[in-house]
Design an enzyme around this catalytic site. Structure first.
Site, PDB file in Angstrom:
ATOM      1  N   ASN A  47      73.083 -17.168 -55.478  1.00 30.11           N
ATOM      2  CA  ASN A  47      74.463 -16.739 -55.035  1.00 30.11           C
ATOM      3  C   ASN A  47      75.471 -16.910 -56.157  1.00 30.11           C
ATOM      4  O   ASN A  47      76.591 -16.830 -56.126  1.00 30.11           O
ATOM      5  CB  ASN A  47      74.984 -17.449 -53.843  1.00 30.11           C
ATOM      6  N   HIS A 133      78.277 -17.518 -39.903  1.00 28.68           N
ATOM      7  CA  HIS A 133      77.623 -18.811 -40.600  1.00 28.68           C
ATOM      8  C   HIS A 133      77.389 -19.832 -39.554  1.00 28.68           C
ATOM      9  O   HIS A 133      78.269 -20.326 -38.902  1.00 28.68           O
ATOM     10  CB  HIS A 133      78.336 -19.125 -41.724  1.00 28.68           C
ATOM     11  N   GLU A 175      83.811 -13.727 -41.094  1.00 26.77           N
ATOM     12  CA  GLU A 175      83.648 -13.863 -42.580  1.00 26.77           C
ATOM     13  C   GLU A 175      84.329 -12.684 -43.527  1.00 26.77           C
ATOM     14  O   GLU A 175      84.124 -11.445 -42.675  1.00 26.77           O
ATOM     15  CB  GLU A 175      82.329 -13.996 -42.771  1.00 26.77           C
ATOM     16  N   SER A 179      76.698 -13.495 -44.915  1.00 22.99           N
ATOM     17  CA  SER A 179      75.807 -13.935 -45.923  1.00 22.99           C
ATOM     18  C   SER A 179      74.435 -13.301 -45.964  1.00 22.99           C
ATOM     19  O   SER A 179      73.740 -13.345 -47.042  1.00 22.99           O
ATOM     20  CB  SER A 179      76.009 -15.458 -45.685  1.00 22.99           C
ATOM     21  N   ASP A 204      86.400 -17.009 -43.456  1.00 21.76           N
ATOM     22  CA  ASP A 204      85.741 -17.647 -44.282  1.00 21.76           C
ATOM     23  C   ASP A 204      85.039 -16.575 -45.296  1.00 21.76           C
ATOM     24  O   ASP A 204      84.437 -15.871 -44.911  1.00 21.76           O
ATOM     25  CB  ASP A 204      84.345 -18.258 -43.630  1.00 21.76           C
ATOM     26  N   HIS A 207      81.331 -15.616 -49.756  1.00 20.92           N
ATOM     27  CA  HIS A 207      80.596 -14.641 -50.681  1.00 20.92           C
ATOM     28  C   HIS A 207      81.562 -13.417 -51.110  1.00 20.92           C
ATOM     29  O   HIS A 207      81.226 -12.630 -51.886  1.00 20.92           O
ATOM     30  CB  HIS A 207      79.438 -13.957 -49.858  1.00 20.92           C
ATOM     31  N   LYS A 236      79.113 -20.443 -54.704  1.00 19.96           N
ATOM     32  CA  LYS A 236      78.778 -18.933 -54.867  1.00 19.96           C
ATOM     33  C   LYS A 236      79.135 -18.300 -56.242  1.00 19.96           C
ATOM     34  O   LYS A 236      78.868 -18.832 -57.144  1.00 19.96           O
ATOM     35  CB  LYS A 236      79.149 -18.013 -53.859  1.00 19.96           C
TER      36      LYS A 236
HETATM   37  C1  LIG Z   1      77.578 -20.949 -48.182  1.00 23.26           C
HETATM   38  C2  LIG Z   1      78.378 -20.645 -47.047  1.00 23.26           C
HETATM   39  C3  LIG Z   1      79.088 -21.543 -46.369  1.00 23.26           C
HETATM   40  C4  LIG Z   1      78.915 -23.115 -46.910  1.00 23.26           C
HETATM   41  O1  LIG Z   1      79.347 -23.405 -48.139  1.00 23.26           O
HETATM   42  P1  LIG Z   1      78.785 -24.696 -48.828  1.00 23.26           P
HETATM   43  O2  LIG Z   1      80.010 -24.855 -50.082  1.00 23.26           O
HETATM   44  O3  LIG Z   1      77.541 -24.268 -49.511  1.00 23.26           O
HETATM   45  O4  LIG Z   1      78.473 -25.605 -47.979  1.00 23.26           O
HETATM   46  C5  LIG Z   1      79.955 -21.398 -45.460  1.00 23.26           C
HETATM   47  N1  LIG Z   1      80.276 -20.355 -45.074  1.00 23.26           N
HETATM   48  C6  LIG Z   1      79.317 -19.163 -45.285  1.00 23.26           C
HETATM   49  C7  LIG Z   1      79.539 -17.753 -44.856  1.00 23.26           C
HETATM   50  C8  LIG Z   1      78.521 -19.275 -46.541  1.00 23.26           C
HETATM   51  O5  LIG Z   1      77.853 -18.240 -46.825  1.00 23.26           O
END
Ligand SMILES: *Cc1c(COP(=O)(O)O)cnc(C)c1O
Length: 385
Positions: A47, A133, A175, A179, A204, A207, A236
């Site tokens: 990522n 997620h 999101e 992801s 969130d 990405h 990421k």
């Molecule tokens: C990777 C991810 C997370 C978790 O983040 P980390 O910092 O890896 O714990 C949360 N939400 C989404 C959409 C993700 O892709």
């Protein structure tokens, strides 16, 4: 049933479904490569969208931070673990993303859990995209609030659920970029539906942050929205790890009182915050624009060239380009054959994705070259015959 039987049964079920998860100890290398047992592979599963995990300025930031602060924070931020490096990074993030406040967390997983657990009460309702997620859906399921999942990327489905009567408050969660599919949420419409006095909107953008939008400000800047709560993560496109929650003054103060993931957990090492300041510096700069431009070219090129492959593609215009096999065994076989050709592509299977949608989750990065993408396309054409 004994503990031993319960554990053995669960493992046997995973094996029988060809869904057992294992890990491989890989050596991350620059330029979109990984090393394993003395060999090198092209990595199309990470990522690290801008290649910042090996950027000299970010590495130097971590080293200088360790010289200045040592390697650990030695405490919760509420005790002695909060350093000027954290404070400066929070201020820069808030300014960059246009919020009054930013709060750092050790991971996106912790940030999502903390926000949802601190906010939600018994008579409340969480409305989350069906494909959100695991860190969001799990926190929502464990919270005292009711959880309703709306149809993926369907603002009308969200709108209908928002209208249902309730005595408490509502939290809408989705999101920026999903992801496992790489598709983008219709954020403008979701924000419009969420504009109600009883509703907060939480996005969130794990990405999207750094990888897209003006100055890398992510999916919300791209869509022209300003959610009440924005979560960005640093594992990421930032190439490091950690996360931040962007919000109002009052909500930040509230989270400092009630977010147990902050209060009862060791703060991120200050040296990491210095590295993150360096990563943010690259992301906001013309160099960041060039890296995003390069990534966008790879995405367009891969999309055009992968149209002829005998695998189902998603509708993704982001760095995440899934090729759906449906069947677990087929995904594993293709991944193993790609590996023989020097291409590291991980098969993603249920329950990470819905049943029957096993896939190769291909990720492109600015660290790859056009030649690397051609090697991937040749490999895919060969093994899918
Ligand atoms: C990777 C991810 C997370 C978790 O983040 P980390 O910092 O890896 O714990 C949360 N939400 C989404 C959409 C993700 O892709």
């Amino acid at each position: 049933m004994s503990w031993q039987q319960r554990i053995d049964q669960a493992l046997d079920a995973r094996r029988a479904a060809r869904a057992l998860r294992t890990r491989t100890a890989l050596h991350g290398l620059p330029a979109g490569r990984i090393g394993y047992q003395g060999r090198r592979w092209l990595n199309f599963s990470g990522n690290d969208y801008l290649g910042l995990s090996h950027h000299p300025a970010v590495i130097r930031g971590w080293q200088q931070g360790a010289d200045e602060y040592g390697v650990g924070s030695a405490g919760s931020g509420h005790v002695t673990g909060y350093a000027p490096a954290h404070q400066q990074l929070e201020a820069e993030l808030a300014q960059w993303l246009g919020y009054p406040r930013a709060l750092l967390f050790i991971s996106g997983f912790a940030a999502n859990q903390a926000v949802i657990h601190a906010l939600m009460a018994k008579d409340d309702r969480i409305l989350a995209d069906r494909l959100a997620h695991a860190s969001l859906l799990e926190a929502a399921a464990l919270s005292p609030a009711g959880l309703r999942r709306f149809t993926h990327n369907d603002p009308a489905s969200l709108g209908r659920l928002l209208e249902k009567p309730l005595s408490g408050q509502q939290l809408v969660i989705t999101e920026g970029v999903f992801s496992m599919d790489g598709d983008q949420a219709p954020l403008a419409e979701i924000a419009r539906h969420s504009q109600r006095p009883d509703t907060l909107l939480m996005i969130d953008d794990a990405h999207g942050a750094g990888a897209t939008g003006p100055q890398g400000r992510g999916s919300c800047a791209l869509a022209g929205i300003h959610p009440d709560i924005l979560v960005v993560t640093f594992g990421k496109a930032f190439g490091v790890s950690g996360a931040a929650v962007l919000c109002s003054e009052a909500l930040a103060d509230y989270l400092l009182q009630f977010a147990r993931h902050l209060i009862y957990s060791t703060a991120m090492p200050p040296a990491q915050a210095v590295a993150l300041q360096a990563a943010l510096g690259v992301i906001r700069s013309p160099e960041g624009d060039a890296l995003r431009g390069h990534l966008d070219e790879h995405i367009d090129y891969f999309r055009a060239a992968s149209a002829g492959l005998p695998l189902t593609r998603g509708d993704s215009h982001t760095a995440i380009q899934p090729l759906i096999t449906g069947d677990n065994a087929r995904a594993l076989t293709i991944a193993a054959r790609l590996r023989e050709r020097g291409l590291w592509v991980t098969a993603i299977r249920p329950p990470t994705v819905p049943p029957g949608t096993a896939r190769l989750r291909i990720t492109l990065t600015a660290a790859h070259t056009r030649r690397d993408i051609d090697t991937l396309l040749e490999g895919l054409a060969h093994v899918c015959q």
